[in-house]
Design an enzyme around this catalytic site. Structure first.
Site, PDB file in Angstrom:
ATOM      1  N   ASN A 191       0.805  -1.238   0.000  1.00 13.09           N
ATOM      2  CA  ASN A 191       0.000   0.000   0.000  1.00 13.09           C
ATOM      3  C   ASN A 191       0.833   1.281   0.000  1.00 13.09           C
ATOM      4  O   ASN A 191       0.267   2.362  -0.141  1.00 13.09           O
ATOM      5  CB  ASN A 191      -1.008   0.016   1.167  1.00 13.09           C
ATOM      6  CG  ASN A 191      -1.980  -1.140   1.081  1.00 13.09           C
ATOM      7  OD1 ASN A 191      -2.632  -1.301   0.054  1.00 13.09           O
ATOM      8  ND2 ASN A 191      -2.055  -1.964   2.100  1.00 13.09           N
ATOM      9  N   ARG A 227      -3.687   9.221  -0.224  1.00 12.94           N
ATOM     10  CA  ARG A 227      -4.710   9.005   0.806  1.00 12.94           C
ATOM     11  C   ARG A 227      -4.068   9.270   2.173  1.00 12.94           C
ATOM     12  O   ARG A 227      -2.861   9.215   2.318  1.00 12.94           O
ATOM     13  CB  ARG A 227      -5.217   7.552   0.782  1.00 12.94           C
ATOM     14  CG  ARG A 227      -5.736   7.082  -0.559  1.00 12.94           C
ATOM     15  CD  ARG A 227      -7.128   7.585  -0.852  1.00 12.94           C
ATOM     16  NE  ARG A 227      -8.132   6.743  -0.236  1.00 12.94           N
ATOM     17  CZ  ARG A 227      -8.618   5.602  -0.777  1.00 12.94           C
ATOM     18  NH1 ARG A 227      -8.145   5.184  -1.924  1.00 12.94           N
ATOM     19  NH2 ARG A 227      -9.559   4.920  -0.179  1.00 12.94           N
ATOM     20  N   TYR A 232       0.326  10.157   6.812  1.00 10.31           N
ATOM     21  CA  TYR A 232       1.561   9.850   6.063  1.00 10.31           C
ATOM     22  C   TYR A 232       2.147  11.031   5.299  1.00 10.31           C
ATOM     23  O   TYR A 232       3.201  10.884   4.668  1.00 10.31           O
ATOM     24  CB  TYR A 232       1.285   8.690   5.092  1.00 10.31           C
ATOM     25  CG  TYR A 232       0.842   7.422   5.790  1.00 10.31           C
ATOM     26  CD1 TYR A 232       1.704   6.738   6.645  1.00 10.31           C
ATOM     27  CD2 TYR A 232      -0.448   6.922   5.625  1.00 10.31           C
ATOM     28  CE1 TYR A 232       1.296   5.588   7.299  1.00 10.31           C
ATOM     29  CE2 TYR A 232      -0.868   5.765   6.273  1.00 10.31           C
ATOM     30  CZ  TYR A 232       0.011   5.104   7.108  1.00 10.31           C
ATOM     31  OH  TYR A 232      -0.388   3.969   7.762  1.00 10.31           O
ATOM     32  N   ASN A 248      10.754  -0.365   4.921  1.00 12.43           N
ATOM     33  CA  ASN A 248       9.466  -0.050   5.534  1.00 12.43           C
ATOM     34  C   ASN A 248       8.539  -1.195   5.137  1.00 12.43           C
ATOM     35  O   ASN A 248       7.984  -1.205   4.046  1.00 12.43           O
ATOM     36  CB  ASN A 248       8.921   1.292   5.034  1.00 12.43           C
ATOM     37  CG  ASN A 248       7.607   1.644   5.729  1.00 12.43           C
ATOM     38  OD1 ASN A 248       6.983   0.790   6.372  1.00 12.43           O
ATOM     39  ND2 ASN A 248       7.174   2.880   5.596  1.00 12.43           N
ATOM     40  N   ALA A 252       2.374  -3.025   6.603  1.00 15.97           N
ATOM     41  CA  ALA A 252       1.596  -3.900   7.494  1.00 15.97           C
ATOM     42  C   ALA A 252       2.274  -5.244   7.747  1.00 15.97           C
ATOM     43  O   ALA A 252       2.001  -5.894   8.771  1.00 15.97           O
ATOM     44  CB  ALA A 252       0.194  -4.108   6.924  1.00 15.97           C
ATOM     45  N   GLU A 287      15.003  -0.209   9.913  1.00 16.64           N
ATOM     46  CA  GLU A 287      13.545  -0.272   9.725  1.00 16.64           C
ATOM     47  C   GLU A 287      12.984   1.148   9.831  1.00 16.64           C
ATOM     48  O   GLU A 287      13.353   1.890  10.752  1.00 16.64           O
ATOM     49  CB  GLU A 287      12.967  -1.168  10.826  1.00 16.64           C
ATOM     50  CG  GLU A 287      11.455  -1.273  10.842  1.00 16.64           C
ATOM     51  CD  GLU A 287      10.966  -2.136  12.033  1.00 16.64           C
ATOM     52  OE1 GLU A 287      11.804  -2.749  12.750  1.00 16.64           O
ATOM     53  OE2 GLU A 287       9.744  -2.168  12.244  1.00 16.64           O
ATOM     54  N   HIS A 344       9.423   3.606   9.721  1.00 14.38           N
ATOM     55  CA  HIS A 344       7.979   3.832   9.669  1.00 14.38           C
ATOM     56  C   HIS A 344       7.723   5.324   9.591  1.00 14.38           C
ATOM     57  O   HIS A 344       8.254   6.092  10.414  1.00 14.38           O
ATOM     58  CB  HIS A 344       7.268   3.230  10.885  1.00 14.38           C
ATOM     59  CG  HIS A 344       7.435   1.747  10.932  1.00 14.38           C
ATOM     60  ND1 HIS A 344       6.769   0.918  10.057  1.00 14.38           N
ATOM     61  CD2 HIS A 344       8.248   0.964  11.677  1.00 14.38           C
ATOM     62  CE1 HIS A 344       7.159  -0.319  10.283  1.00 14.38           C
ATOM     63  NE2 HIS A 344       8.062  -0.325  11.252  1.00 14.38           N
ATOM     64  N   SER A 389       4.883   6.987  10.017  1.00 10.72           N
ATOM     65  CA  SER A 389       4.073   7.443  11.154  1.00 10.72           C
ATOM     66  C   SER A 389       4.691   6.939  12.458  1.00 10.72           C
ATOM     67  O   SER A 389       5.507   6.015  12.443  1.00 10.72           O
ATOM     68  CB  SER A 389       2.638   6.910  11.016  1.00 10.72           C
ATOM     69  OG  SER A 389       2.632   5.494  11.104  1.00 10.72           O
ATOM     70  N   ARG A 401      -0.314   4.964  17.659  1.00 13.16           N
ATOM     71  CA  ARG A 401      -1.467   4.451  16.917  1.00 13.16           C
ATOM     72  C   ARG A 401      -2.034   3.190  17.578  1.00 13.16           C
ATOM     73  O   ARG A 401      -1.784   2.941  18.753  1.00 13.16           O
ATOM     74  CB  ARG A 401      -1.052   4.237  15.455  1.00 13.16           C
ATOM     75  CG  ARG A 401      -0.540   5.542  14.804  1.00 13.16           C
ATOM     76  CD  ARG A 401      -0.162   5.358  13.364  1.00 13.16           C
ATOM     77  NE  ARG A 401      -1.315   4.973  12.559  1.00 13.16           N
ATOM     78  CZ  ARG A 401      -1.224   4.501  11.307  1.00 13.16           C
ATOM     79  NH1 ARG A 401      -0.032   4.351  10.746  1.00 13.16           N
ATOM     80  NH2 ARG A 401      -2.306   4.193  10.634  1.00 13.16           N
TER      81      ARG A 401
HETATM   82  O1  CA2 Z   1       4.055   4.352   9.275  1.00 11.94           O
HETATM   83  C1  CA2 Z   1       4.435   3.539   8.425  1.00 11.94           C
HETATM   84  O2  CA2 Z   1       5.318   3.770   7.613  1.00 11.94           O
HETATM   85  C2  CA2 Z   1       3.715   2.184   8.316  1.00 11.94           C
HETATM   86  O3  CA2 Z   1       4.711   1.203   8.017  1.00 11.94           O
HETATM   87  C3  CA2 Z   1       2.725   2.309   7.188  1.00 11.94           C
HETATM   88  C4  CA2 Z   1       1.841   1.089   7.013  1.00 11.94           C
HETATM   89  C5  CA2 Z   1       1.213   0.657   8.326  1.00 11.94           C
HETATM   90  O4  CA2 Z   1       0.521  -0.567   8.165  1.00 11.94           O
HETATM   91  C6  CA2 Z   1       2.256   0.485   9.422  1.00 11.94           C
HETATM   92  O5  CA2 Z   1       1.608   0.150  10.625  1.00 11.94           O
HETATM   93  C7  CA2 Z   1       3.046   1.770   9.613  1.00 11.94           C
HETATM   94  C8  CA2 Z   1       0.724   1.366   6.013  1.00 11.94           C
HETATM   95  C9  CA2 Z   1       1.216   1.759   4.661  1.00 11.94           C
HETATM   96  C10 CA2 Z   1       0.041   2.177   3.831  1.00 11.94           C
HETATM   97  O6  CA2 Z   1       0.361   3.408   3.244  1.00 11.94           O
HETATM   98  C11 CA2 Z   1      -0.652   4.170   2.782  1.00 11.94           C
HETATM   99  C12 CA2 Z   1      -0.303   5.429   2.381  1.00 11.94           C
HETATM  100  C13 CA2 Z   1      -1.263   6.276   1.910  1.00 11.94           C
HETATM  101  C14 CA2 Z   1      -2.579   5.841   1.822  1.00 11.94           C
HETATM  102  C15 CA2 Z   1      -2.915   4.570   2.211  1.00 11.94           C
HETATM  103  C16 CA2 Z   1      -1.944   3.725   2.692  1.00 11.94           C
END
Ligand code: CA2
Length: 148
Positions: free
Chosen positions: A12, A19, A24, A75, A78, A99, A101, A103, A108
């Site tokens: 994603n 989004r 993000y 990164n 999920a 690693e 992330h 966010s 969260r």
């Molecule tokens: O904070 C991060 O970089 C995460 O790795 C992002 C993942 C999330 O599942 C982790 O818990 C933390 C999600 C990536 C999805 O990225 C999107 C970006 C824009 C819109 C939708 C999804």
């Protein structure tokens, strides 16, 4: 040590900037890739940048990086919270792993607080936005050492 660094992005993250900008930010993954190449140039590193929504592709890239890359930024998105297979692949990679992330996962949901990948990572950068990738490259440059 090789100055080639693999930067891997999980599921994603191709939607970055399209989004959930409140979580993000508004930079796209193409912006992140450009910033990584610019930082790498400055640090005399070479970056190979990848994204996949498929766990096996990320695993294959980690295998490909073995014996070839001097470091890896990941990164896992999920897969961070679910993938023992990614952890096993990273355990077979001999060079430093950072690693990232975007966010602050610790602010969260509870299920984002645990990372399988952190059991292997040499450093973890969370909540610094997309700048986390550049910070990770800076750290890898330090661990890899000066260009000789
Ligand atoms: O904070 C991060 O970089 C995460 O790795 C992002 C993942 C999330 O599942 C982790 O818990 C933390 C999600 C990536 C999805 O990225 C999107 C970006 C824009 C819109 C939708 C999804």
């Amino acid at each position: 040590m090789s100055r080639l660094v693999y930067v891997l992005n999980g599921p994603n993250l191709n939607l970055l900037g399209q989004r959930e900008p409140h979580i993000y930010g508004s930079d796209t993954l193409a912006d992140v890739e450009r910033a990584c190449h610019a930082t790498a140039l400055h640090l005399k590193l070479e970056v190979h940048f990848f994204q996949s929504n498929r766990e096996y592709e990320l695993i294959d890239w980690i295998h490909e990086a073995r014996g070839k890359a001097g470091g890896l930024v990941i990164n896992p998105a999920a897969f961070t919270h679910s993938s023992i297979a990614l952890l096993d692949a990273l355990n077979a990679f001999e060079a430093p792993v950072i690693e990232v992330h975007i966010s602050n996962v610790h602010k969260r949901e509870e299920f984002r607080h645990h990372s399988y990948v952190s059991r292997r990572a040499d450093g973890v950068i969370v909540g610094c936005g997309v700048q986390g990738y550049e910070l990770a490259l800076l750290r890898l440059a330090k661990l890899i050492g000066d260009k000789t």
